[in-house]
Design an enzyme around this catalytic site. Structure first.
Site, PDB file in Angstrom:
ATOM      1  N   GLU A 349       0.796  -1.235   0.000  1.00 32.90           N
ATOM      2  CA  GLU A 349       0.000   0.000   0.000  1.00 32.90           C
ATOM      3  C   GLU A 349       0.828   1.285   0.000  1.00 32.90           C
ATOM      4  OE1 GLU A 349      -3.967  -1.741   2.111  1.00 32.90           O
ATOM      5  OE2 GLU A 349      -2.303  -1.259   3.402  1.00 32.90           O
TER       6      GLU A 349
HETATM    7  C1  TNX Z   1      -4.445  -4.208   4.396  1.00 32.23           C
HETATM    8  S1  TNX Z   1      -2.915  -6.458   3.513  1.00 32.23           S
HETATM    9  C2  TNX Z   1      -3.169  -4.034   4.932  1.00 32.23           C
HETATM   10  C3  TNX Z   1      -3.035  -3.685   6.334  1.00 32.23           C
HETATM   11  C4  TNX Z   1      -4.359  -3.581   7.025  1.00 32.23           C
HETATM   12  C5  TNX Z   1      -5.277  -4.682   6.552  1.00 32.23           C
HETATM   13  C6  TNX Z   1      -6.591  -4.696   7.251  1.00 32.23           C
HETATM   14  C7  TNX Z   1      -1.746  -5.520   3.779  1.00 32.23           C
HETATM   15  C8  TNX Z   1      -0.450  -6.008   3.410  1.00 32.23           C
HETATM   16  N1  TNX Z   1      -1.999  -4.303   4.285  1.00 32.23           N
HETATM   17  O1  TNX Z   1      -2.331  -2.484   6.452  1.00 32.23           O
HETATM   18  O2  TNX Z   1      -4.137  -3.709   8.392  1.00 32.23           O
HETATM   19  O3  TNX Z   1      -5.507  -4.499   5.188  1.00 32.23           O
HETATM   20  O4  TNX Z   1      -7.371  -5.779   6.902  1.00 32.23           O
END
Ligand code: TNX
Length: 708
Positions: A349
């Site tokens: 992200e």
């Molecule tokens: C996505 S999946 C994220 C996390 C959040 C999560 C909550 C991923 C690698 N990153 O930062 O905590 O969703 O479900």
């Protein structure tokens, strides 16, 4: 399947009995189905590769039963001590651990000199009247085998206080080894800080299900949880927040704390994987170290609930160099404290990063990692950049990604995975729609998120890592089988409070982190543990849920606040039928089509959605039967006429055709019989729109209903 055949018979027997005899009270317990004192196969999770029932009695521990370790090896000896300590609280025994060179009788024998063919984690276990022998090729396999031994003892063995016993190990012969070498669980200690004791407790519980890797998500926007001597601000400032909390002074692990966690994990044959996430998810670092920001000003600490809000400054040479220097310092310190082979670099992200910036970050982070002789791990996004061959990517995509495979619009995730595969990366599978423990079980789950859908226990169990990056029909896997390292359950903690569909308010209730973890992990973590351990061909949901149910009393004895999820026949639970329910068979729900308000509308099956037209309020009548009132229409389910007659809704009048007897079957399902005709509520097919009628008992699965 043995279970299936037996269930069919039970239903027929019960339905026949129904016509002739006074009905059992609807709230009575499910019929017990164990003809012998040692029913086999036993309720083991994960299911071993092979298991053979042995005739005769089991082995009963006495206060003097020796634990005989057939080796001088310190690690094997450690497993002996572990067994003695594990059994002490509930049994009240302090079983002597003895070093011995030959197999002996009336003992728990731990033999690490088994054949190499067992592999590092494989074992054999044989138990009978004269003792128990666990054999493995080394201490790790012994430890895994001992977890099976634990499950062959009564559930009360998990208690922290002395219980009456007797302590008999069921007689059996087992040969076992895991499907995958990497079977992990992730704790998000960044969004919510778990004190050391709680992490250790979580390790102990996960080890019972043969989980062998603990991934600690140590850094994120909301907190930096590991002390780095050279950068004291990281914990002074960066650790002062959690999601929903500010002002902390000790919400981090000192080097000593971290070592304690690692040592505990090691004693449970569990590898710790520390994650230092970046270049996004870095607000805690940006708040602590000014020169990581483009304006050289520290950001404010963050205690909110958003994701994708932060990025190290990678816009110019100077700041990119600052970031690289910072990473070298952090990774050096973390690598020193970490005996395991991996450092997880996150990489998820980062919407604000250009490919060049992202690439520069990954280059710096991977170089810092390989310089410390560690293997790079990262979320699957890392695959978009150059990574060292042999790196491990963690896939967290979902059905939408799989659906796009082979179409002109493959998702970004799938492209990144392809890139990782081409670079020789291995993959750990954490598909968010199966393996994310922070997804709600269903609409009623107080905590967590649902961006990847609800993840009921069945969904956490029914998937195959081999096809988690394949098309939905299971073909065309992007990651070849030999590049799949294993499975990881991920317990994020961004929404670890009650009422998590909305942001918290000052009156929101926050459970202790361990209570959140218990509720979200049990029973789904054991389901995922079996996904990682047991061959796909030996896995079956209907069989699993029977075994899983028997673990409820173990968790209760151990003080685990598990979620007694619907659809699992927890022993001793008396189903309370009174109240509002979804009534389901064949994966579909009893539905008043279109939320009709007319009399005479025929009921159907439809995909469950928990809407008002699928919500039925059961109201107990004086004869022990129930009326079933549809929430949307306020009308009652009614069967009038004979076999084959449609079940419709009609204005409630309390006649026999609107009264239903609820008969518990042997696995948490129910037959629902008209009090008027004695015929059973029956669906025509397990498909949307299938009609619902009353029929004679046929043994059909479509006469078996869950009332959740
Ligand atoms: C996505 S999946 C994220 C996390 C959040 C999560 C909550 C991923 C690698 N990153 O930062 O905590 O969703 O479900």
């Amino acid at each position: 399947m043995r279970w299936l055949r037996r269930r069919g018979r039970h239903l027929a027997v019960l339905a026949t009995a129904l016509l002739a005899l006074p009905l059992p009270a609807a709230a009575s317990q499910a019929a017990a189905a164990s003809p012998s004192p040692h029913p086999a196969p036993y309720a083991l999770v994960p299911q071993p590769v092979s298991q053979q029932a042995v005739q005769g009695q089991g082995f009963t521990l006495t206060p003097r039963t020796p634990i005989a370790v057939l080796s001088k090896n310190a690690a094997a000896w450690g497993v002996g001590t572990y067994v003695s300590k594990m059994l002490a609280p509930a049994t009240g025994y302090s079983l002597p651990v003895v070093r011995d060179t030959r197999t002996r009788k009336n003992a728990v024998v731990l033999d690490p000199n088994g054949p190499k063919s067992l592999g590092a984690e494989g074992y054999t276990l044989s138990s009978g009247k004269h003792g128990v022998v666990v054999r493995a090729h080394g201490a790790e396999g012994l430890f895994r085998g001992v977890q099976t031994l634990r499950q062959l003892l009564p559930a009360e063995v998990e208690s922290h206080s002395r219980q009456p016993g007797p302590w008999t190990v069921s007689p059996v012969r087992i040969t076992d080894s895991p499907r995958y070498g990497y079977r992990g669980v992730m704790l998000d200690v960044a969004r919510r800080f778990y004190p050391v004791e709680q992490v250790k407790r979580y390790i102990d519980q996960a080890a019972a299900y043969k989980i062998n890797t603990l991934h600690l998500h140590l850094t994120d926007d909301q907190g930096w949880r590991i002390a780095i001597d050279a950068v004291p601000n990281l914990t002074k400032v960066g650790a002062s927040t959690q999601s929903g909390f500010t002002g902390g002074t000790n919400w981090y692990y000192s080097a000593e704390d971290y070592k304690e966690i690692v040592a505990h994990a090691t004693s449970r044959f569990m590898t710790v994987v520390p994650e230092i996430d970046g270049p996004g998810h870095t607000q805690a670092a940006l708040a602590s170290v000014p020169e990581l920001n483009c304006d050289d000003k520290a950001k404010p600490p963050y205690s909110g609930f958003d994701v994708g809000i932060s990025l190290y400054c990678l816009q110019d040479k100077e700041h990119t160099a600052n970031t690289s220097r910072f990473l070298r310092t952090v990774i050096k310190a973390v690598a020193r404290l970490t005996p395991g082979p991996y450092i997880h670099l996150g990489g998820d992200e980062t919407p604000q990063a250009t490919p060049e910036q992202y690439g520069a970050y990954v280059k710096a982070a991977t170089e810092a990692t390989t310089a410390r002789n560690k293997t790079v791990m990262g979320w699957h996004q890392l695959g978009q950049a150059a990574v060292p061959s042999g790196s491990i990517m963690q896939f967290w995509g979902e059905a939408d990604d799989r659906e796009s495979i082979g179409t002109p619009q493959e998702t970004e995730s799938i492209r990144f995975v392809r890139n990782g595969v081409a670079q020789g990366a291995k993959f750990v599978m954490s598909p968010s729609d199966h393996a994310y423990l922070d997804m709600k079980y269903d609409v009623s789950t107080p905590y967590g998120l649902s961006w990847s859908g609800y993840v009921p226990v069945q969904k956490s169990y029914e998937w195959d890592p081999a096809t988690s990056t394949a098309k939905l029909d299971g073909t065309g896997s992007i990651v070849p089988a030999q590049q799949i390292a294993g499975v990881e359950a991920a317990l994020w903690a961004d929404r670890a409070y009650e009422g998590s569909n909305a942001l918290p308010t000052p009156s929101t209730r926050w459970p202790e982190p361990h209570a959140y973890a218990d509720y979200m992990s049990y029973p789904r973590l054991p389901a995922l543990a079996e996904v990682g351990w047991t061959p796909q061909s030996a896995r079956d949901w209907k069989d699993f849920r029977q075994r899983l149910a028997q673990h409820g009393p173990r968790w209760a004895a151990a003080g685990i606040g598990y979620h007694a999820a619907p659809g699992i026949p927890w022993p001793g639970t008396v189903k309370v039928v009174e109240g509002a329910h979804s009534v389901e068979t064949g994966g579909k729900a009893l539905d008043n089509p279109g939320g009709s308000t007319s009399d005479g509308t025929g009921l159907v099956l439809w995909a469950p959605n928990r809407g008002g037209n699928q919500t039925w309020t059961f109201t107990r009548q004086s004869d022990g039967s129930y009326t079933m009132t549809n929430k949307t229409s306020g009308k009652c389910a009614e069967a009038t006429g004979g076999s084959g007659a449609a079940v419709v809704q009609r204005t409630c009048d309390n006649q026999a055709g609107q009264r239903w007897k609820v008969i518990p079957l042997d696995d948490g399902e129910h037959a629902i019989a008209s009090a008027g005709s004695g015929l059973l509520l029956t669906a025509a097919a397990a498909s949307d729109g299938a009609t619902v009628t009353q029929q004679k008992s046929s043994g059909s699965a479509l006469q078996r209903w869950t009332i959740d």
